[in-house]
Structure formats: C-alpha cells, structure tokens
Scaffold this motif. Structure first.
Motif, PDB file in Angstrom:
ATOM      1  N   ARG A  31     -45.709  11.433 -22.640  1.00 45.13           N
ATOM      2  CA  ARG A  31     -44.509  11.502 -21.786  1.00 45.13           C
ATOM      3  C   ARG A  31     -43.336  12.064 -22.569  1.00 45.13           C
ATOM      4  NH1 ARG A  31     -45.085   8.987 -16.949  1.00 45.13           N
ATOM      5  NH2 ARG A  31     -46.887   7.600 -16.735  1.00 45.13           N
ATOM      6  N   TYR A  34     -43.829  15.675 -23.142  1.00 45.12           N
ATOM      7  CA  TYR A  34     -43.489  16.469 -21.958  1.00 45.12           C
ATOM      8  C   TYR A  34     -41.987  16.708 -21.886  1.00 45.12           C
ATOM      9  CZ  TYR A  34     -42.972  17.884 -17.092  1.00 45.12           C
ATOM     10  OH  TYR A  34     -42.643  18.575 -15.939  1.00 45.12           O
ATOM     11  N   ASP A  58     -53.218   9.992 -18.928  1.00 45.27           N
ATOM     12  CA  ASP A  58     -53.045   9.372 -17.616  1.00 45.27           C
ATOM     13  C   ASP A  58     -52.864  10.425 -16.531  1.00 45.27           C
ATOM     14  OD1 ASP A  58     -53.195   6.989 -18.898  1.00 45.27           O
ATOM     15  OD2 ASP A  58     -51.026   6.632 -18.951  1.00 45.27           O
ATOM     16  N   ALA A  59     -53.397  10.128 -15.341  1.00 49.05           N
ATOM     17  CA  ALA A  59     -53.377  11.094 -14.251  1.00 49.05           C
ATOM     18  C   ALA A  59     -51.965  11.516 -13.866  1.00 49.05           C
ATOM     19  CB  ALA A  59     -54.092  10.509 -13.033  1.00 49.05           C
ATOM     20  N   ASP A  60     -51.005  10.579 -13.882  1.00 50.65           N
ATOM     21  CA  ASP A  60     -49.655  10.929 -13.445  1.00 50.65           C
ATOM     22  C   ASP A  60     -48.974  11.898 -14.408  1.00 50.65           C
ATOM     23  OD1 ASP A  60     -49.578   8.967 -15.394  1.00 50.65           O
ATOM     24  OD2 ASP A  60     -47.710   8.084 -14.655  1.00 50.65           O
ATOM     25  N   ILE A  61     -49.110  11.663 -15.714  1.00 50.75           N
ATOM     26  CA  ILE A  61     -48.487  12.564 -16.675  1.00 50.75           C
ATOM     27  C   ILE A  61     -49.272  13.875 -16.762  1.00 50.75           C
ATOM     28  CG2 ILE A  61     -49.700  11.638 -18.681  1.00 50.75           C
ATOM     29  CD1 ILE A  61     -46.086  12.989 -18.554  1.00 50.75           C
ATOM     30  N   SER A  62     -50.581  13.799 -16.612  1.00 51.15           N
ATOM     31  CA  SER A  62     -51.416  15.003 -16.625  1.00 51.15           C
ATOM     32  C   SER A  62     -51.035  15.935 -15.476  1.00 51.15           C
ATOM     33  CB  SER A  62     -52.891  14.619 -16.520  1.00 51.15           C
ATOM     34  OG  SER A  62     -53.709  15.762 -16.496  1.00 51.15           O
ATOM     35  N   SER A  63     -50.748  15.344 -14.319  1.00 54.25           N
ATOM     36  CA  SER A  63     -50.370  16.154 -13.151  1.00 54.25           C
ATOM     37  C   SER A  63     -49.023  16.846 -13.370  1.00 54.25           C
ATOM     38  CB  SER A  63     -50.316  15.290 -11.894  1.00 54.25           C
ATOM     39  OG  SER A  63     -49.311  14.302 -11.988  1.00 54.25           O
ATOM     40  N   LYS A  64     -48.140  16.217 -14.129  1.00 51.27           N
ATOM     41  CA  LYS A  64     -46.848  16.846 -14.443  1.00 51.27           C
ATOM     42  C   LYS A  64     -47.058  18.120 -15.246  1.00 51.27           C
ATOM     43  CE  LYS A  64     -43.421  13.139 -14.348  1.00 51.27           C
ATOM     44  NZ  LYS A  64     -42.350  12.464 -15.125  1.00 51.27           N
TER      45      LYS A  64
END
Length: 232
Positions: A31, A34, A58-64
C-alpha cells in the motif's frame, strides 16, 4: 522512510526494467509502495516488477495497481495517436519540429506504459509559431499558458509543451552549451521537417535536464530510470 522499504521499491523497479526477480521482505508494504509510486508516476513499474517476480498481494491493493496500469495504457495510446497526428500535420505544413524527453524515451522501455508521460515536449522554431496555432486549434487543442520557454496547449488527456529552446535562457550555464537546440538537430529518416538529435547529444540534453531538475525542483524515480533505460 525505512531503508528496507526503499530497497524493496528499488528492487521492484529494477525487476520491471530488467526482468530479474525481486526479493522482498515478508512484511513489505504494498500500500505504501503504491502511494509512493503514484507520487513519482511509476505505478506501472512497480506493477510489472511484481508480475516479473511472481508476487501476489491482497485483491484490493492488487486491483489498484491493475487499474492504474490499465489507465496508463489507455492514456498512452491516446497520446501516441495525438502525437502521431500532430507530427503528420507539422510535416505536411512545413513545420520544423523535434520531439524531446518522454515522447522519445518511452518507446525504449520494455513496455511503453511503464513510462508515464504527463506531456509531450516538442522543440519548434519560434518564428513558425503563428503557423502552428491554427493546426493545434483545428485538431481540438486549447491554449493553456505561455512562459519564457514553453507554449502549452492541451487536448485532454494529451498535453503538449512547445519549446522555444532546449532549456530556458535563465539557466545561463546550460543555455551557453545547449542554446536553442537547433544546432544539435538533424533530419529524422524519412522526414523533411521532423528532427532528432544524435544519441550522444540526446544523452547530454537528458542529463542536463536531470541536473536542472535536481537543483531547481527536485528529482524522482522516473528521472533515474529514464537515464538508466537510455544508456541501456
């Protein structure tokens, strides 16, 4: 900033540029990486470093990361289209021009979207500016601002800076060497009005631009990777 974290970011950038796998600590903060990458406009470098290294997060940070790279590709393709269109218009209308910096360097990266381009820098002859204005207007560009060295126009997400000189005369030491830049220009293959510098002269300009930023505005990751990629 923690040294281990910084070294991890550098390892990911290196992986993106070289294909080598990055080895990161188990507690590496993706995070924070990013946020740092976004500040430096190098999110795609971190993303491809992760891809090359087989790193999942993690899926949420990967999607970012994934979304940012997708946006980079879309914007980049639009910029390439607009720059190509302007190049054709300038050539057809007898406008001498020489693309600079990001619009040249981005094609040297392993993937063009790795090198975000906030604007396209183009050297022009000041005396031809009156002929350039209607070309820009006819292509949907809007005038933004003018400075000593730059005439700025935009057609979002494309932003073009027309340069009167390679470097502003206020930087007296650099200007004494680089001047307006046309003494370093040579016609590009297949063109009458598009110009380019030799590899050596382009590197001199690139490094001068780097040091100018260092002493006046600060430098970032992208400045460093540009030099590395160009030398390679």
């Amino acid at each position: 900033m923690d040294k281990t974290f910084v070294l991890g970011v550098i390892a990911l950038v290196k992986s993106a540029c070289t294909g080598e796998k990055a080895v990161l600590p188990d507690d590496f903060d993706f995070r924070s990486a990013y946020s740092l990458a976004k500040k430096h406009s190098v999110v795609p470098l971190i993303y491809y470093g992760m891809e090359n290294s087989g790193i999942e997060t993690d899926a949420d940070i990967s999607s970012k990361y994934f979304l940012a790279v997708g946006q980079s590709i879309a914007i980049g393709e639009k910029q390439i289209f607009e720059l190509s269109n302007l190049s054709r218009e300038f050539e057809e209308n007898g406008i001498d021009f020489m693309p600079l910096k990001g619009s040249v360097i981005r094609s040297l990266y392993p993937k063009q979207e790795m090198r975000l381009m906030g604007d396209a820098d183009i050297l022009i002859r000041t005396e031809q500016y009156d002929k350039i204005i209607p070309i820009l207007e006819d292509n949907g560009f809007t005038f933004v601002k003018e400075s000593t060295n730059e005439l700025c126009w935009e057609k979002r997400p494309f932003y073009v800076e027309l340069h009167r000189y390679l470097v502003a005369p206020s930087h007296k030491d650099y200007f004494a060497v680089l001047g307006d830049g046309w003494q370093m220009a040579k016609p590009a293959d297949g063109f009458k009005h598009k110009y380019e510098m030799s590899d050596e002269d382009f590197f001199v300009f690139l490094f001068a631009h780097f040091t100018k930023h260092y002493r006046s505005a600060g430098i970032g990751i992208k400045h460093m990777t540009d030099i590395w990629v160009y030398l390679k």
